[in-house]
Design a protein around this motif. Sequence first.
Motif, PDB file in Angstrom:
ATOM      1  N   VAL A  19      19.784 -19.153 -15.872  1.00 22.49           N
ATOM      2  CA  VAL A  19      19.836 -17.887 -15.145  1.00 22.49           C
ATOM      3  C   VAL A  19      21.249 -17.301 -15.177  1.00 22.49           C
ATOM      4  CG1 VAL A  19      19.747 -16.916 -12.809  1.00 22.49           C
ATOM      5  CG2 VAL A  19      17.830 -18.262 -13.686  1.00 22.49           C
ATOM      6  N   GLU A  21      23.472 -17.755 -17.433  1.00 27.05           N
ATOM      7  CA  GLU A  21      23.700 -17.266 -18.797  1.00 27.05           C
ATOM      8  C   GLU A  21      23.025 -15.911 -19.001  1.00 27.05           C
ATOM      9  OE1 GLU A  21      22.815 -18.588 -23.448  1.00 27.05           O
ATOM     10  OE2 GLU A  21      22.534 -20.028 -21.833  1.00 27.05           O
ATOM     11  N   ASP A  22      21.809 -15.762 -18.479  1.00 25.67           N
ATOM     12  CA  ASP A  22      21.094 -14.493 -18.591  1.00 25.67           C
ATOM     13  C   ASP A  22      21.827 -13.393 -17.826  1.00 25.67           C
ATOM     14  OD1 ASP A  22      18.319 -13.332 -19.485  1.00 25.67           O
ATOM     15  OD2 ASP A  22      18.617 -12.617 -17.433  1.00 25.67           O
ATOM     16  N   LYS A  25      24.778 -12.274 -19.871  1.00 26.53           N
ATOM     17  CA  LYS A  25      24.371 -11.444 -21.001  1.00 26.53           C
ATOM     18  C   LYS A  25      24.089 -10.004 -20.565  1.00 26.53           C
ATOM     19  CE  LYS A  25      22.368 -15.062 -23.950  1.00 26.53           C
ATOM     20  NZ  LYS A  25      21.109 -15.617 -24.512  1.00 26.53           N
ATOM     21  N   ARG A  26      23.593  -9.860 -19.354  1.00 26.08           N
ATOM     22  CA  ARG A  26      23.300  -8.521 -18.826  1.00 26.08           C
ATOM     23  C   ARG A  26      24.543  -7.858 -18.226  1.00 26.08           C
ATOM     24  NH1 ARG A  26      17.557  -7.972 -18.038  1.00 26.08           N
ATOM     25  NH2 ARG A  26      16.535  -9.909 -18.666  1.00 26.08           N
ATOM     26  N   VAL A 211      13.257 -10.834 -13.183  1.00 24.16           N
ATOM     27  CA  VAL A 211      13.577 -11.359 -14.506  1.00 24.16           C
ATOM     28  C   VAL A 211      13.077 -12.802 -14.576  1.00 24.16           C
ATOM     29  CG1 VAL A 211      15.409 -11.918 -16.142  1.00 24.16           C
ATOM     30  CG2 VAL A 211      15.624  -9.902 -14.664  1.00 24.16           C
ATOM     31  N   VAL A 213      13.202 -16.320 -16.779  1.00 26.98           N
ATOM     32  CA  VAL A 213      14.083 -16.971 -17.744  1.00 26.98           C
ATOM     33  C   VAL A 213      13.525 -18.355 -18.090  1.00 26.98           C
ATOM     34  CG1 VAL A 213      16.431 -17.721 -18.248  1.00 26.98           C
ATOM     35  CG2 VAL A 213      16.050 -15.768 -16.721  1.00 26.98           C
ATOM     36  N   TYR A 215      13.699 -22.164 -19.377  1.00 29.28           N
ATOM     37  CA  TYR A 215      14.771 -23.155 -19.357  1.00 29.28           C
ATOM     38  C   TYR A 215      14.200 -24.507 -19.790  1.00 29.28           C
ATOM     39  CZ  TYR A 215      12.971 -25.146 -14.975  1.00 29.28           C
ATOM     40  OH  TYR A 215      12.191 -25.754 -14.030  1.00 29.28           O
TER      41      TYR A 215
END
Length: 241
Positions: A19, A21-22, A25-26, A211, A213, A215
């Motif tokens: 999460v 990392e996501d 990225k955003r 969102v 994600v 894993y």
Amino acid sequence: MPTAVVSDVHSNLAALEAVLEDIEKRRIKEILFLGDAVGYGPDPNECVSLLRKHARVLLAGNHDWAVLGQTDIAYFNPLARAAVAWTDTVLTKANRKALASWPLTELALDGEALLVHASPEDPPAWHYLITPKDGERALRFFSERICMVGHSHRPFITEKPPDGEFNAYEDRVDFREGARYVVNAGSVGQPRDRDPRACYAVLRDGGLSFVRVPYDIERTQEGMRKAGLPAPLAERLSYGM
């Protein structure tokens, strides 16, 4: 500013790392955490440390309080009680002190949003908001435009327009002028809506969306087995139950 709302990590480091990392990225810089850093999973210290590093707001949940001995766990099922007992044996003094400093409620978004782990009605009573219908009732217990909760591990959005009937949304909503909202952000580490992916919410451009994600679930399950945590707690991660 785009904001990530994260809840119920429950010592699931693999899910939290995915999460975070996501979120990176955003290009989201603001993270609000709604409680339950520990319980169930195998990595309580690592999860508390990461949340302390990345989240601007940190709330306590019932499992956090349980490990600290600050809430009655008589209503916990035997599996949850076993996880609390194990967590108590491994949680560091520094992370225990950090959990003890986290409040049960906080205001955010320039005072427009009330953040609470369980329910605005009586935060330390740990009432569950499971469905949008529960959100309808909760609206009478806060005055802010939005209330963000976790605790039930099931994401939903309840909307009350200034005139008209309640609306429920599953995936996203555009906030309307004069409307009020209850949002359950779901769970990063223990989803229970039959979707095993980690879930969190993103506030952006006058609206909110959930969102999901993926894993490495098997990594967390292996860690739970090595720690001797109850097998059903590991198995349920595969099914989001």
